[in-house]
Design an enzyme around this catalytic site. Structure first.
Site, PDB file in Angstrom:
ATOM      1  N   LYS A  52       0.837  -1.208   0.000  1.00  0.00           N
ATOM      2  CA  LYS A  52       0.000   0.000   0.000  1.00  0.00           C
ATOM      3  C   LYS A  52       0.872   1.259   0.000  1.00  0.00           C
ATOM      4  O   LYS A  52       0.609   2.210  -0.741  1.00  0.00           O
ATOM      5  CB  LYS A  52      -0.944  -0.018   1.211  1.00  0.00           C
ATOM      6  CG  LYS A  52      -2.048  -1.074   1.072  1.00  0.00           C
ATOM      7  CD  LYS A  52      -2.805  -1.360   2.364  1.00  0.00           C
ATOM      8  CE  LYS A  52      -3.758  -2.545   2.144  1.00  0.00           C
ATOM      9  NZ  LYS A  52      -4.462  -2.976   3.373  1.00  0.00           N
ATOM     10  N   GLN A  96      -4.856  -2.049   9.642  1.00  0.00           N
ATOM     11  CA  GLN A  96      -4.693  -3.356   9.012  1.00  0.00           C
ATOM     12  C   GLN A  96      -5.215  -4.463   9.924  1.00  0.00           C
ATOM     13  O   GLN A  96      -4.919  -4.493  11.121  1.00  0.00           O
ATOM     14  CB  GLN A  96      -3.201  -3.586   8.672  1.00  0.00           C
ATOM     15  CG  GLN A  96      -2.930  -4.839   7.880  1.00  0.00           C
ATOM     16  CD  GLN A  96      -3.520  -4.824   6.470  1.00  0.00           C
ATOM     17  OE1 GLN A  96      -3.623  -3.777   5.841  1.00  0.00           O
ATOM     18  NE2 GLN A  96      -3.925  -5.975   5.979  1.00  0.00           N
ATOM     19  N   ASP A 119     -11.285   2.025   3.887  1.00  0.00           N
ATOM     20  CA  ASP A 119     -11.496   0.572   3.789  1.00  0.00           C
ATOM     21  C   ASP A 119     -12.980   0.241   3.626  1.00  0.00           C
ATOM     22  O   ASP A 119     -13.330  -0.880   3.230  1.00  0.00           O
ATOM     23  CB  ASP A 119     -10.993  -0.122   5.069  1.00  0.00           C
ATOM     24  CG  ASP A 119      -9.692  -0.876   4.857  1.00  0.00           C
ATOM     25  OD1 ASP A 119      -9.401  -1.244   3.707  1.00  0.00           O
ATOM     26  OD2 ASP A 119      -8.988  -1.102   5.851  1.00  0.00           O
TER      27      ASP A 119
HETATM   28  N1  GUN Z   1      -6.838  -7.539   6.095  1.00  0.00           N
HETATM   29  C1  GUN Z   1      -7.158  -8.278   5.015  1.00  0.00           C
HETATM   30  N2  GUN Z   1      -7.730  -7.504   4.071  1.00  0.00           N
HETATM   31  C2  GUN Z   1      -7.774  -6.253   4.558  1.00  0.00           C
HETATM   32  C3  GUN Z   1      -8.227  -5.015   4.046  1.00  0.00           C
HETATM   33  O1  GUN Z   1      -8.751  -4.895   2.931  1.00  0.00           O
HETATM   34  N3  GUN Z   1      -8.070  -3.938   4.861  1.00  0.00           N
HETATM   35  C4  GUN Z   1      -7.529  -4.039   6.095  1.00  0.00           C
HETATM   36  N4  GUN Z   1      -7.449  -2.932   6.844  1.00  0.00           N
HETATM   37  N5  GUN Z   1      -7.096  -5.166   6.608  1.00  0.00           N
HETATM   38  C5  GUN Z   1      -7.209  -6.279   5.839  1.00  0.00           C
END
Ligand code: GUN
Length: 291
Positions: A52, A96, A119
């Site tokens: 990211k 995350q 998200d």
């Molecule tokens: N863990 C697995 N997929 C995601 C996601 O799309 N966003 C976040 N914040 N954590 C994750």
């Protein structure tokens, strides 16, 4: 059989985002700024967050990575979320997942300002999605919509079977495929671990979305000839032949399923790349088109 090339679609969207960011900068407008909070040292989470941050650099966003040890308290994390909610420099941020067991993910997600929740996990955004109101769509489902759009795969009137009902992928995907929208209007069946005779249902799918997190669970006899198969699984499986010690496995037994498909997304190289790309689209939305 056509391969759904996540790299190709991601690169094209990335170029569009970079172009928009260049325009924002030229006009003296704010540069999009994404922050990510990573708690603990889960290997997969570190990889996701690093990708990211890299994506931000590539399109010209500002990014801030906040790394905290696994013993961070829930109160400390909530205070950190609150500080980002009020930091005008940060347009959007993510926490995350998964979080360490002593922290309630539900509590933390609820604490995020819905306007910065790129998200799309906050209940307000989930509710807005259900009602068709402006919102941030969750990244993986949005990425899948972008893949279907790019390959002009018709969805209206087709039977879409989603396997897996997670809050992050399966449940929102079922909502999005059924809604009255250009990529939508499908007849949707949402299946899960308690579904009886799953194979009889998946065999009816024109579009099969596998998001259950069990490597190679979907076999050839579960798939109709000519189906579109979207594989969301990304499980790390021990593999001594790899330098990393693992290989990434999808939910679909690719070698035997692929010959039956009209389109199929591989793992890696499919949906995963679009998840990050979709998060970046949401971050752009946080600056240019905040609801
Ligand atoms: N863990 C697995 N997929 C995601 C996601 O799309 N966003 C976040 N914040 N954590 C994750």
């Amino acid at each position: 059989m056509k391969l759904i090339d996540g790299k190709l679609v991601s690169a094209q969207i990335k170029a569009q985002i970079a172009q928009e960011v260049a325009i924002l900068k030229k006009e003296g407008k704010k540069t999009p700024h994404l922050a990510a909070i990573l708690v603990g040292d889960d290997g997969a989470s570190q990889t996701y967050v690093a990708s990211k941050v890299r994506f931000c650099q590539e399109v010209g966003y500002d990014s801030t990575l906040i790394q905290k040890p696994a013993d961070l308290s829930e109160a400390e994390l909530l205070a950190l979320v609150e500080s980002l909610n009020h930091n005008a420099e940060i347009d959007g941020f993510i926490v995350q997942l998964p979080l360490p067991a002593h922290i309630s993910a539900e509590k933390v997600l609820l604490a995020i300002d819905p306007k910065k929740d790129v998200d799309g996990f906050h209940p307000e955004n989930v509710g807005r999605m259900l009602l068709g109101l402006p919102c941030y769509l969750p990244a993986t489902p949005l990425g899948i919509l972008k893949l279907l759009e790019y390959y002009q795969i018709p969805t209206a009137g087709r039977h879409c079977v989603v396997v897996g009902r997670s809050h992050i992928v399966g449940s929102p995907m079922s909502v999005l495929m059924a809604r009255n929208a250009p990529i939508g209007n499908a007849t949707v069946t949402l299946t899960h671990s308690r579904t009886a005779d799953l194979a009889a249902i998946t065999r009816q799918a024109d579009i099969l979305i596998a998001a259950l997190g069990k490597p190679e669970f979907i076999t050839a006899e579960m798939v109709k000839e000519g189906a579109v198969v979207i594989d969301v699984g990304t499980t790390r499986v021990a593999d001594a032949s790899k330098k990393s010690g693992f290989s990434l496995k999808g939910d679909v037994k690719f070698d035997e399923v692929a010959p039956k498909c009209s389109y199929i997304s591989p793992v890696p190289g499919g949906v995963g790349l679009l998840t990050v790309t979709a998060l970046m689209l949401n971050t752009l939305q946080a600056v240019t088109n905040r609801f």
